[in-house]
Every structure is written in C-alpha cells, then in structure tokens.
Design a protein around this motif. Structure first.
Motif, short mmCIF file in Angstrom:
data_model
loop_
_atom_site.label_atom_id
_atom_site.label_comp_id
_atom_site.label_asym_id
_atom_site.label_seq_id
_atom_site.Cartn_x
_atom_site.Cartn_y
_atom_site.Cartn_z
N GLY A 1 4.53 -1.53 0.79
CA GLY A 1 5.70 -2.26 0.30
C GLY A 1 6.73 -1.32 -0.32
O GLY A 1 6.57 -0.10 -0.32
N THR A 2 7.78 -1.93 -0.87
CA THR A 2 8.83 -1.15 -1.53
C THR A 2 9.18 -1.69 -2.91
O THR A 2 10.08 -1.17 -3.57
N GLY A 3 8.47 -2.73 -3.36
CA GLY A 3 8.87 -3.41 -4.59
C GLY A 3 7.91 -3.27 -5.75
O GLY A 3 8.03 -4.01 -6.73
N GLY B 1 16.58 7.22 -2.19
CA GLY B 1 16.29 6.46 -0.97
C GLY B 1 14.98 6.83 -0.31
O GLY B 1 14.74 6.46 0.84
N LYS B 2 14.10 7.52 -1.03
CA LYS B 2 12.83 7.96 -0.48
C LYS B 2 11.71 6.99 -0.85
O LYS B 2 11.61 6.56 -1.99
N LEU B 3 10.86 6.66 0.12
CA LEU B 3 9.66 5.88 -0.16
C LEU B 3 8.67 6.78 -0.88
O LEU B 3 8.31 7.85 -0.39
N VAL C 1 1.76 5.91 -1.81
CA VAL C 1 2.43 6.66 -0.76
C VAL C 1 2.07 8.15 -0.84
O VAL C 1 1.70 8.77 0.17
N GLU C 2 2.17 8.71 -2.03
CA GLU C 2 1.91 10.15 -2.17
C GLU C 2 0.43 10.48 -1.96
O GLU C 2 0.08 11.55 -1.45
N PHE D 1 0.23 10.04 10.00
CA PHE D 1 0.54 8.77 9.34
C PHE D 1 2.04 8.49 9.39
O PHE D 1 2.86 9.37 9.13
N GLU D 2 2.36 7.26 9.71
CA GLU D 2 3.75 6.79 9.71
C GLU D 2 3.81 5.51 8.86
O GLU D 2 3.06 4.57 9.11
N PHE D 3 4.69 5.48 7.87
CA PHE D 3 4.77 4.32 6.98
C PHE D 3 5.70 3.26 7.56
O PHE D 3 6.78 3.56 8.07
N GLN D 4 5.25 2.01 7.44
CA GLN D 4 6.08 0.86 7.79
C GLN D 4 6.10 -0.07 6.59
O GLN D 4 5.04 -0.54 6.15
N THR D 5 7.27 -0.35 6.05
CA THR D 5 7.38 -1.15 4.84
C THR D 5 7.69 -2.61 5.17
O THR D 5 8.36 -2.91 6.16
#
Length: 286
Positions: free
Chosen positions: A57-59, A70-72, A77-78, A92-96
């Motif tokens: 997610g992003t929230g 603007g970085k996830l 994530v880290e 790995f590729e992130f999808q939010t």
C-alpha cells in the motif's frame, strides 16, 4: 499473474545446446523454468531471473508510503528490497493498491505476494499460505483519545463507533466479537489509509480503533491517543502467498532464508528501529 521470467544478461552467450544441458542437469525452478543458482548473496545468477510482483500500500506511515520525493518506502518496502538483494534468482517489482484489494489481487494472480505487515490468524490461514519465518511480532490493543477513561475492553465498545480497515486482522477481532454478542460494536471501515485515524478519534467521529502496539507512536507523534486494556491478540507478521502452488512455496522458502540471514546480521532489527522506532522483529518485542 503467474511468475514472469527474463534471461539474465550474463547468460546471453550460451548456445542452445548448453542451455539444453543445463535444463537436464539443474531441473526446473518456479514456473517450470531453469532454477536460478546464486553465486552468493547479491551475486550473479545462472539460469533465469523470475519477476515477482509484490502487492503493498501507500497509506501506512513508516510502513509503506510515498515520501516527500515521491518514492515508495517504509519498513515493509525497504525490508523487501534487502531481501531482493539476497535472492538473485528473483526480481521484485512493487505494485501499490488499497489495502482492502491486496488479498483479492493475490487470489486473482495479479500479484505474487502481499507485504503489508500482515498478521497470521486462523481466518486467513483457511485461504492463504504464509512463509514460516516472521519478520515482526506485535500485540493488538484498543486505542482511544488520551482523555477517554470510559473504554478499556471490547465490552466497553458495544454501541460505540470503532474504526478499522476492511480485511484487516483488527477488523476480524471486532467481527468475531459481534458474532458472539448481542450488544454490537458499530464497526466503521476505512480504505486502509491510516493518516486520518488520529483526527477521527480525537474529533469524536469515532470512539476508538484497534491497533498493534507499535502503531500509536508511529501515527500519533503528538501523543493525542493511548493504548488501553488487555492485549486482544498476539500475532506473527509474515508474507502472504497463494495456497498449493509450487512456485509460491519455492518463493516462500527463499524469503525465509533471506529473513533469517537479515535477522542474524542485525539488519532486520536496524530497519525496525529506524522506521518503527523500536525493535518489533521477534516475540521479544515490547
């Protein structure tokens, strides 16, 4: 989405005959492709690299969010970026997406694993697989405004508005309570965004929420909220996978090995302290 594979650059010189010999010698990896062999953590691989789509997610402040550039980033994530460095056979590729869509996206093959500080509980175990090595452990309690002295238990929440995220472990606690009691808690579902939790409780729009012990100082640096009452649940935090799929099991096992390595060298504790303010990476977490 089934795992996607791309040839490692360092294998382009191989002839088709050599590739055929490798297939016979090494067997198959995930998705039926040649298994990637690591030459050491972060080193080159032979065979093919499997792309893994990670749903997050992003929230969630400090856990998975978009920073001022603007970085996830965030703890989840880290940590996965560190794990990715140790697993050269994967990319790995992130999808939010909204938290409430993560598990459905996993079921429908749109992502390959869920990373959103997901707690293991019996309800989730019925539908999903989890890796074996926890990367965090924490305890859920009731959270109220600092001046609220009337709420200390789930029974005290009967008739009250309680904020939670749909499909979350905390929502499951509230839903299970309502199944077993005539006096119902008024569950208010949010989209998974933790940013307005403090304002909703302090303003009185809702009376309480349920949260893991580390969450309150993360979302409430001004100390307008407090944890009350006894522990409601105590759970390991793990990654979530589809059940009964060989490639998912192989990925899960590989991640377990990486998490163990990051525990042993202190990286996991360091990331937890950096992002969450304390070490919540084992059952010793306070």
């Amino acid at each position: 989405m089934k795992f996607q594979t791309t040839k490692s650059k360092n294998k382009k010189w191989l002839s088709l005959a050599t590739l055929a010999l490798m297939l016979v010698a090494s067997g198959c990896g995930t998705s039926g492709e040649p298994a990637a062999q690591a030459s050491g953590s972060g080193g080159e691989t032979s065979g093919k690299v499997t792309k893994i789509v990670v749903g997050t997610g992003t929230g969630f402040p400090r856990v998975c969010f978009i920073d001022e550039n603007g970085k996830l980033t965030g703890f989840d994530v880290e940590l996965l970026r560190k794990i990715d460095e140790l697993l050269p056979q994967y990319e790995f590729e992130f999808q939010t997406m909204d938290f409430s869509n993560l598990l459905l996206s996993l079921e429908t093959d749109k992502i390959d694993l869920v990373a959103h500080v997901m707690e293991k509980n019996p309800e989730r175990e019925q539908k999903y697989a989890f890796n074996a090595e926890p990367y965090a452990h924490w305890r859920n309690r009731i959270v109220v405004a600092k001046d609220n002295d009337s709420i200390r238990s789930l029974d005290d929440l009967a008739g009250k508005k309680v904020l939670t995220s749909a499909t979350s472990a905390e929502a499951q606690i509230l839903e299970n309570y309502n199944k077993d009691h005539d006096s119902k808690i008024d569950i208010v579902y949010q989209s998974g965004q933790a940013n307005d939790t403090v304002s909703q409780i302090v303003s009185g729009r809702v009376d309480a929420t349920i949260a893991a012990d580390f969450v309150v100082p993360v979302i409430d640096p001004q100390k307008q909220l407090k944890l009350v009452g006894d522990e409601l649940s105590s759970d390991d935090v793990l990654y979530v996978f589809r059940k009964d799929e060989a490639d998912e099991k192989a990925l899960s096992d590989a991640i377990d090995g990486a998490v163990k390595e990051l525990k042993e060298d202190g990286t996991l504790s360091k990331l937890s302290t950096e992002w969450l303010g304390s070490d919540v990476t084992g059952d010793h977490a306070e």
